[in-house]
Design an enzyme around this catalytic site. Structure first.
Site, mmCIF file in Angstrom:
data_model
loop_
_atom_site.group_PDB
_atom_site.id
_atom_site.type_symbol
_atom_site.label_atom_id
_atom_site.label_comp_id
_atom_site.label_asym_id
_atom_site.label_seq_id
_atom_site.Cartn_x
_atom_site.Cartn_y
_atom_site.Cartn_z
ATOM 1 N N CYS A 198 -0.668 3.960 10.102
ATOM 2 C CA CYS A 198 0.075 4.917 9.339
ATOM 3 C C CYS A 198 0.752 6.009 10.300
ATOM 4 O O CYS A 198 -0.120 6.682 11.063
ATOM 5 C CB CYS A 198 -0.872 5.805 8.401
ATOM 6 N N SER A 231 0.778 -1.228 0.170
ATOM 7 C CA SER A 231 -0.001 0.013 -0.005
ATOM 8 C C SER A 231 0.861 1.117 0.215
ATOM 9 O O SER A 231 1.806 1.287 0.706
ATOM 10 C CB SER A 231 -0.939 -0.049 1.128
ATOM 11 N N THR A 276 8.937 -0.047 -1.280
ATOM 12 C CA THR A 276 9.845 1.102 -1.772
ATOM 13 C C THR A 276 10.583 0.656 -3.212
ATOM 14 O O THR A 276 10.703 1.466 -4.018
ATOM 15 C CB THR A 276 10.861 1.426 -0.759
ATOM 16 N N GLY A 336 0.809 11.745 4.149
ATOM 17 C CA GLY A 336 -0.510 12.277 4.995
ATOM 18 C C GLY A 336 -1.785 11.627 4.379
ATOM 19 O O GLY A 336 -2.863 12.308 4.320
ATOM 20 N N ILE A 357 5.913 -4.965 8.089
ATOM 21 C CA ILE A 357 5.689 -3.844 8.923
ATOM 22 C C ILE A 357 5.232 -2.497 8.145
ATOM 23 O O ILE A 357 5.710 -2.524 7.029
ATOM 24 C CB ILE A 357 6.982 -3.624 9.902
ATOM 25 N N GLY A 406 11.584 -3.092 3.057
ATOM 26 C CA GLY A 406 12.815 -3.288 2.289
ATOM 27 C C GLY A 406 13.261 -4.335 1.314
ATOM 28 O O GLY A 406 14.310 -4.647 1.094
ATOM 29 N N ASN A 446 8.831 9.204 4.201
ATOM 30 C CA ASN A 446 7.784 9.896 3.613
ATOM 31 C C ASN A 446 6.861 10.150 4.437
ATOM 32 O O ASN A 446 6.649 9.617 5.554
ATOM 33 C CB ASN A 446 7.116 8.877 2.679
#
Lengths: 309, 307
Positions: free
Chosen positions: A132, A22, A272, A73, A197, A250, A70
């Protein structure tokens, strides 16, 4: 013979255990043409909230050693626009769509979102983003995330469980003292699976301007820098819970994806790495298959949690 | 516009002056579809440091090759400057929305996409290209495309203002002159051309009554001898294309508003994905946040909220 790659997460059947995480894959459309979307095990959407959200001011991202911060928001078009504009496009890929949801307020919004998605056959599963780190900042800095409180996690999952028959995945935060405790609470609340995570809260400062590199000061750290922490957390939680784990943090290539599976993850999510190499997830699917053949393992499920210790 | 990921061979790589470098990449797939103002994103090294790709404006493109003009400013660009010809780079492009201008028919035919707003406004109007430092990079590609328009009766119709800190950092003067553009230079310390900001030079040129400081419109009949070259009303047929640091673009936006001259500005921003997925590189606009990598990098000056 070709090894078996398909796995089951709750009631959700995946043709392979590789998803995209996500927030790193938009709603799929941006990646069209850059990879064969159809090959993915599942797509987890950018988190949606009930109402549209503008997100945080810029700068929202910065690069860090072997990673990035990052603080977007949760910018998103809101539930209604997601259903009418984004979901049909995603659905065309034929890949299971896991919708990530978050609440701007309390538990009620999670319930309303989950109920709103429950009737849609285009939605394969729901991921509860209770972790988040970027929607609490400024003077509310000491407010807790749901995923930082076992009781709140239990109650939220339980309330959502009541309104949906979809496979329910709960995404946990690494910003806790004991992630197993939260994982157990989610399991007890009725979660079908766990994603772990989410990002680690971090900070980076520009010494020339003496300003934080992220406008709201802190952000979530992701990328290879966090991988050892993520693998450790998957391993810890795997020993405690019975429900499947989707490992992420990662993952850049086949080897890093396999680390998570060996530690106990039934599936993995590429995050990422999608920014660095849009084909990463596809390359990992091929790489896992190759690893299984090479090691004469006929079924991916035999690899899950097979860490030698 | 189809976005592609390719392995592009480095054709040449050289330092041109100071910290400025040029690299030419063989990438027919990306080059053929590239438009001025668009950019590419490059994975400079295979490892985790630096982790993310780097965005670069397309400085020039022909059917086979892309040229990038860049300054060494950090680890990524330092590593790029050390790359040797013959090696390959992982490139994604062409990305973003470029400048809006009336494109030559032959170019348009070979490409599937059309400009966002084909207003034809730039047709026989005066075009002012304003570059601040490294911002010159996408403007040469634009100038090259502008001069090959069938309607560009006189190449001198294009005025290029190059701003830099000092004369050592003034770039591409020869290239613009070769295209037939009128070039004016400003430097912060006055070591070359006008002393001051390039936007101050632009203001002077827009308000002066002395046609000799302006380029000669009389040649193609736009203006009579001695006639004031630009004023608020005539200014409507002028378009400004600008790229440079944020404060310069803010000044361009003010000039655009004050003199009622439409301006297109190309924004620079740190990017994580460069394809519109991460929502990281947003800029505040009158219509809310927009992604520099996807809705931009070129925006109308009057839609951006500067603060």
């Amino acid at each position: 013979m070709s090894p078996r790659l398909n796995i089951k997460i709750g009631r959700l059947e995946l043709k392979n255990p590789v998803m995209v995480a996500s927030g790193t894959f938009g709603y799929g459309e941006e990646f069209k043409g850059l990879l064969d979307l159809k090959k993915l095990g599942a797509i987890v959407t950018k988190t949606i909230t009930l109402n549209p959200r503008q997100g945080n001011p810029a700068p929202r991202t910065c690069e860090t050693p072997a990673g990035m911060l990052n603080s977007i928001g949760l910018e998103n078009p809101g539930l209604e626009k997601f259903i009418t504009e984004k979901l049909p496009v995603l659905n065309k890929t034929g890949v299971p769509v896991i919708v990530s949801i978050a609440s701007e307020g309390g538990r009620e919004e999670f319930v309303e979102l989950a109920a709103g998605l429950d009737r849609l056959k285009e939605v394969a599963a729901v991921e509860l983003n209770i972790s988040c780190p970027n929607i609490i900042h400024g003077n509310k800095a000491r407010a807790k995330l749901i995923a930082q409180d076992a009781q709140a996690t239990y109650e939220t999952v339980k309330a959502v469980r009541k309104v949906t028959r979809k496979t329910l995945i709960t995404k946990l935060s690494p910003n806790v003292t004991d992630i197993s405790e939260i994982a157990l609470a989610a399991e007890r609340g009725g979660s079908d699976a766990l994603s772990l995570i989410n990002t680690l809260v971090g900070m980076s400062i520009d010494v020339k301007t003496r300003k934080p590199k992220i406008a709201v000061a802190t952000g979530g750290l992701s990328g290879p820098a966090v991988r050892p922490i993520a693998v450790r957390m998957v391993w810890e939680v795997y020993k405690q819970v019975k429900i499947p784990i989707i490992g992420m943090g990662g993952i850049m290539d086949t080897a890093s994806a396999l680390e998570f599976i060996l530690a106990g993850a039934s599936a993995i999510s590429v995050g990422t790495a999608n920014f660095v190499n849009p084909k990463a997830a596809i390359e990992i699917i091929a790489g896992i298959k190759e690893y299984l053949i090479k090691n004469k393992i006929s079924d991916i499920r035999r690899l899950i949690g097979s860490l030698k210790i | 516009m189809k976005i592609l990921q390719c392995k592009a061979k480095i054709v040449s790589s050289r330092r041109i002056q100071g910290d400025y470098y040029k690299i030419v990449l063989a990438s027919p797939e990306i080059a053929a579809g590239a438009l001025p103002g668009q950019f590419i994103s490059v994975k400079i090294d295979g490892d985790y440091q630096p982790l993310l790709r780097r965005p670069f404006s397309i400085h020039r493109a022909n059917k086979r090759e892309l040229e990038i003009l860049y300054a060494v400013v950090g680890e990524g660009t330092r590593l790029l400057s050390q790359k040797k010809p013959g090696k390959h780079l992982d490139v994604i492009g062409p990305l973003g929305n470029g400048f809006d201008y009336e494109r030559p028919l032959d170019v348009a035919r070979g490409r599937r996409s059309t400009p966002r707003r084909c207003s034809g406004q730039a047709n026989d109007g005066r075009l002012i290209l304003v570059a601040g430092g490294m911002g010159v990079a996408p403007l040469l590609f634009l100038a090259e495309q502008l001069v090959c328009r069938p309607s560009s009766v006189v190449r001198k119709n294009i005025l290029v203002l190059l701003g830099a800190k000092n004369k050592k950092e003034v770039l591409c003067v020869k290239e613009f002159k070769k295209l037939g553009c009128e070039v004016k230079i400003s430097t912060d310390n006055g070591s070359m051309g006008f002393k001051g900001k390039v936007t101050d030079l632009l203001k002077i040129l827009l308000t002066t009554n002395d046609p000799s400081t302006w380029f000669d419109f009389a040649h193609h009949g736009s203006l009579g001898a001695g006639e004031r070259p630009l004023d608020v009303t005539r200014g409507r047929r002028t378009t400004i294309y600008a790229c440079g640091p944020r404060p310069m673009l803010r000044a361009i936006s003010h000039i655009s508003l004050k003199y009622n001259i439409p301006a297109q500005i190309s924004l620079e921003e740190h990017m994580s994905c460069a394809i519109g997925a991460c929502m990281g590189c947003v800029v505040g606009t009158l219509q809310g946040f927009k992604r520099v990598c996807k809705e931009g990098p070129v925006f109308a000056a009057d839609e951006i909220i500067f603060w």
